[in-house]
Design a protein around this motif. Sequence first.
Motif, PDB file in Angstrom:
ATOM      1  N   SER A  55      -1.885 -11.921   3.310  1.00  0.00           N
ATOM      2  CA  SER A  55      -0.772 -11.873   2.369  1.00  0.00           C
ATOM      3  C   SER A  55      -1.110 -10.999   1.159  1.00  0.00           C
ATOM      4  O   SER A  55      -0.253 -10.304   0.608  1.00  0.00           O
ATOM      5  N   LEU A  56      -2.393 -11.000   0.764  1.00  0.00           N
ATOM      6  CA  LEU A  56      -2.790 -10.192  -0.390  1.00  0.00           C
ATOM      7  C   LEU A  56      -2.693  -8.696  -0.059  1.00  0.00           C
ATOM      8  O   LEU A  56      -2.168  -7.902  -0.840  1.00  0.00           O
ATOM      9  N   GLY A  57      -3.167  -8.341   1.137  1.00  0.00           N
ATOM     10  CA  GLY A  57      -3.112  -6.944   1.556  1.00  0.00           C
ATOM     11  C   GLY A  57      -1.688  -6.426   1.588  1.00  0.00           C
ATOM     12  O   GLY A  57      -1.392  -5.344   1.077  1.00  0.00           O
ATOM     13  N   LYS A  58      -0.783  -7.235   2.158  1.00  0.00           N
ATOM     14  CA  LYS A  58       0.624  -6.836   2.253  1.00  0.00           C
ATOM     15  C   LYS A  58       1.214  -6.643   0.857  1.00  0.00           C
ATOM     16  O   LYS A  58       1.950  -5.697   0.592  1.00  0.00           O
ATOM     17  N   ALA A  59       0.853  -7.586  -0.042  1.00  0.00           N
ATOM     18  CA  ALA A  59       1.375  -7.514  -1.406  1.00  0.00           C
ATOM     19  C   ALA A  59       0.935  -6.220  -2.085  1.00  0.00           C
ATOM     20  O   ALA A  59       1.729  -5.538  -2.732  1.00  0.00           O
ATOM     21  N   TYR A  60      -0.356  -5.864  -1.904  1.00  0.00           N
ATOM     22  CA  TYR A  60      -0.845  -4.641  -2.567  1.00  0.00           C
ATOM     23  C   TYR A  60      -0.196  -3.392  -2.006  1.00  0.00           C
ATOM     24  O   TYR A  60       0.042  -2.429  -2.736  1.00  0.00           O
ATOM     25  N   LEU A  61       0.093  -3.418  -0.701  1.00  0.00           N
ATOM     26  CA  LEU A  61       0.786  -2.271  -0.106  1.00  0.00           C
ATOM     27  C   LEU A  61       2.103  -2.010  -0.838  1.00  0.00           C
ATOM     28  O   LEU A  61       2.462  -0.872  -1.123  1.00  0.00           O
ATOM     29  N   LEU A  62       2.808  -3.108  -1.166  1.00  0.00           N
ATOM     30  CA  LEU A  62       4.087  -2.979  -1.856  1.00  0.00           C
ATOM     31  C   LEU A  62       3.911  -2.590  -3.323  1.00  0.00           C
ATOM     32  O   LEU A  62       4.666  -1.795  -3.865  1.00  0.00           O
ATOM     33  N   THR A  63       2.899  -3.173  -3.971  1.00  0.00           N
ATOM     34  CA  THR A  63       2.711  -2.947  -5.409  1.00  0.00           C
ATOM     35  C   THR A  63       2.213  -1.538  -5.707  1.00  0.00           C
ATOM     36  O   THR A  63       2.660  -0.890  -6.650  1.00  0.00           O
ATOM     37  N   LEU A  64       1.254  -1.076  -4.876  1.00  0.00           N
ATOM     38  CA  LEU A  64       0.606   0.198  -5.191  1.00  0.00           C
ATOM     39  C   LEU A  64       1.523   1.393  -4.935  1.00  0.00           C
ATOM     40  O   LEU A  64       1.359   2.439  -5.546  1.00  0.00           O
ATOM     41  N   GLN A  65       2.524   1.204  -4.048  1.00  0.00           N
ATOM     42  CA  GLN A  65       3.419   2.313  -3.714  1.00  0.00           C
ATOM     43  C   GLN A  65       4.114   2.920  -4.946  1.00  0.00           C
ATOM     44  O   GLN A  65       3.903   4.091  -5.248  1.00  0.00           O
ATOM     45  N   PRO A  66       4.915   2.107  -5.677  1.00  0.00           N
ATOM     46  CA  PRO A  66       5.554   2.693  -6.863  1.00  0.00           C
ATOM     47  C   PRO A  66       4.547   3.118  -7.930  1.00  0.00           C
ATOM     48  O   PRO A  66       4.781   4.100  -8.643  1.00  0.00           O
ATOM     49  N   LEU A  67       3.411   2.426  -7.997  1.00  0.00           N
ATOM     50  CA  LEU A  67       2.391   2.798  -8.996  1.00  0.00           C
ATOM     51  C   LEU A  67       1.866   4.199  -8.717  1.00  0.00           C
ATOM     52  O   LEU A  67       1.816   5.057  -9.593  1.00  0.00           O
ATOM     53  N   ILE A  68       1.512   4.446  -7.447  1.00  0.00           N
ATOM     54  CA  ILE A  68       0.946   5.753  -7.105  1.00  0.00           C
ATOM     55  C   ILE A  68       1.995   6.848  -7.253  1.00  0.00           C
ATOM     56  O   ILE A  68       1.727   7.897  -7.835  1.00  0.00           O
ATOM     57  N   ILE A  69       3.231   6.579  -6.763  1.00  0.00           N
ATOM     58  CA  ILE A  69       4.288   7.597  -6.913  1.00  0.00           C
ATOM     59  C   ILE A  69       4.485   7.919  -8.392  1.00  0.00           C
ATOM     60  O   ILE A  69       4.549   9.088  -8.794  1.00  0.00           O
ATOM     61  N   GLY A  70       4.544   6.876  -9.219  1.00  0.00           N
ATOM     62  CA  GLY A  70       4.768   7.072 -10.655  1.00  0.00           C
ATOM     63  C   GLY A  70       3.661   7.871 -11.302  1.00  0.00           C
ATOM     64  O   GLY A  70       3.912   8.802 -12.076  1.00  0.00           O
ATOM     65  N   ILE A  71       2.399   7.531 -10.975  1.00  0.00           N
ATOM     66  CA  ILE A  71       1.269   8.233 -11.604  1.00  0.00           C
ATOM     67  C   ILE A  71       1.213   9.686 -11.142  1.00  0.00           C
ATOM     68  O   ILE A  71       0.955  10.591 -11.931  1.00  0.00           O
ATOM     69  N   VAL A  72       1.518   9.924  -9.851  1.00  0.00           N
ATOM     70  CA  VAL A  72       1.511  11.307  -9.357  1.00  0.00           C
ATOM     71  C   VAL A  72       2.600  12.124 -10.065  1.00  0.00           C
ATOM     72  O   VAL A  72       2.358  13.254 -10.517  1.00  0.00           O
ATOM     73  N   LEU A  73       3.798  11.516 -10.206  1.00  0.00           N
ATOM     74  CA  LEU A  73       4.877  12.214 -10.920  1.00  0.00           C
ATOM     75  C   LEU A  73       4.444  12.543 -12.341  1.00  0.00           C
ATOM     76  O   LEU A  73       4.630  13.657 -12.836  1.00  0.00           O
ATOM     77  N   CYS A  74       3.840  11.547 -13.023  1.00  0.00           N
ATOM     78  CA  CYS A  74       3.386  11.753 -14.400  1.00  0.00           C
ATOM     79  C   CYS A  74       2.324  12.836 -14.469  1.00  0.00           C
ATOM     80  O   CYS A  74       2.302  13.628 -15.402  1.00  0.00           O
ATOM     81  N   SER A  75       1.406  12.849 -13.488  1.00  0.00           N
ATOM     82  CA  SER A  75       0.329  13.837 -13.565  1.00  0.00           C
ATOM     83  C   SER A  75       0.888  15.230 -13.463  1.00  0.00           C
ATOM     84  O   SER A  75       0.451  16.124 -14.176  1.00  0.00           O
ATOM     85  N   ILE A  76       1.865  15.429 -12.571  1.00  0.00           N
ATOM     86  CA  ILE A  76       2.398  16.777 -12.405  1.00  0.00           C
ATOM     87  C   ILE A  76       3.275  17.147 -13.602  1.00  0.00           C
ATOM     88  O   ILE A  76       2.984  18.090 -14.344  1.00  0.00           O
ATOM     89  N   ALA A  77       4.313  16.344 -13.841  1.00  0.00           N
ATOM     90  CA  ALA A  77       5.259  16.696 -14.900  1.00  0.00           C
ATOM     91  C   ALA A  77       4.652  16.497 -16.291  1.00  0.00           C
ATOM     92  O   ALA A  77       4.812  17.335 -17.170  1.00  0.00           O
ATOM     93  N   GLY A  78       3.935  15.391 -16.476  1.00  0.00           N
ATOM     94  CA  GLY A  78       3.397  15.070 -17.804  1.00  0.00           C
ATOM     95  C   GLY A  78       2.347  16.052 -18.265  1.00  0.00           C
ATOM     96  O   GLY A  78       2.380  16.524 -19.395  1.00  0.00           O
TER      97      GLY A  78
END
Lengths: 259, 254
Positions: A55-78
């Motif tokens: 259950s923990l692994g599944k939860a992290y799969l969901l949590t890390l997705q928007p986090l990584i997308i957000g940080i990648v967007l910030c790194s490029i645009a920011g």
Amino acid sequence: MERQSWIAKPLFWQLVSFALFFGFWELAGRWPISFAFPPFSKTLVALLSMIADGSLGKAYLLTLQPLIIGIVLCSIAGIGFGIGMGLSRAIEWFSLPIFIVLQAAPMAALIPLITYIYGIGITAKVLAVVVLAAPVIVMNSYKGIRNTNPSLIQMCRAFLGTRRQQVVKIILPHAAALIFAGLRLGLAMGFIGIVIAELLITPTGIGDLITYNSSVADYPRMFAAIASIVLVAALAIQGLERLERKLFPPEMRGSENVG
Amino acid sequence: MSADAIVQVKDVGKIYDGGVEALASISLALPQGKLSTLLGPSGCGKTSLLKIIAGLIPPSRGEIWVKGTKVEGPGPERAFVFQDFALLPWANVLRNVAFGLELRGLPKPERDAIARKHIGEVGLASFESSYPHQLSGGMRQRVGLARALAVDADIILMDEPFSSVDEQTRRKFQEELLVLLRHKRKTVIFVTHSIEEAAYLSDQIVLLSPRPGTLSKIVEPNIHREGRSPDEIRRDKNYLDAVDEIWQILKHYV
């Protein structure tokens, strides 16, 4: 030569610190200070069982997705935006005040507004990460560019460097360390953003584990979820800090040579 | 002005933003193949004048002519040695020395070969892959000098190159500099606030008065240097006379 005893080793004191912390946690949980506060041992057992049942692994799969997308967007645009602000007076005058306000403002207060506009999907969560992480990433890139040693720029001019060469060969390498530090701070903010989003917008991933276990009064599992996200964030940021020191050793950075 | 002047300073003045007047109307001719020193107390605008000759800052009035062309900015016939070395901290000695050539677009094998030659000449042959933070102040300035020599300019402009270097290193460096530059027949323009340094190194010493800088006097030490040891030069009557003459003028400004 005096031999270094075990008492002078940092690792020893770090372990003592952790042992004391977990010891007090165990005591406080057994006291108990609150029915809802489980001791360390029960939390650890709950954590292991959550890892085992997946259950923990599944939860992290969901949590890390928007986090990584957000940080990648910030790194490029920011980073791009910060560099633009550092290089062009016009962009600086236009946008610096906004970012100074954004950096000082409690951006978490905007998250309900984001939900109102973008609903409860992944877009809203990515945006929550972006609004928290972007200001520090932009500001660090901007400061990195602005801190370039003026003497090095003059040297580049004296040896007939073009403006393009000045940017590519002097200003960007000089700013690289500060830009990377901005990414690390941005990731720390991003973790805050994603946890708030998962608690406030819709419970998914880690936010779901925390909310659900709290509602069914399974406090060891709830605390295990909280402890795990603290651990993941701490390890990720510590890892980036080590990478930063390896990629940009302090004595080879530009900024230390100013003055 | 003398016929063999390579640099001509014509009525140059500099007023900085905020109204500070650094230089007031200086005219000078600096001879080809000689070492000229700009000497004066702090605030006499000697570094400003050097940077104006380099084309790094524009004059507020007047003109600089180098080899018969008016200066509008930095040029390939002039190379600069900086007071604070201005080395890239993330680049090793080889890349730092080759940096001027890198900016000119020379392919890497060629520029590295040229840089290696000059690194050897300034006595840093075994330090090619060291980084600036691993070198002493004197060694860092040797890197700065090698970088200026590598672009093969006729004129080397040096802005207080030894001011961050300790006294013993400074003497050794001065002696080597003298040999190296005479051998290469470069024109050198040197800024310093040390009277002994100026008298020891120069063919011509330009004395500037402070705030705003004006031309006070030109001293030509006329020291016979060929085939003589540094200690002999420092005991030469003309050297001692030059030191005394400069001090008699400068002490009124202190």
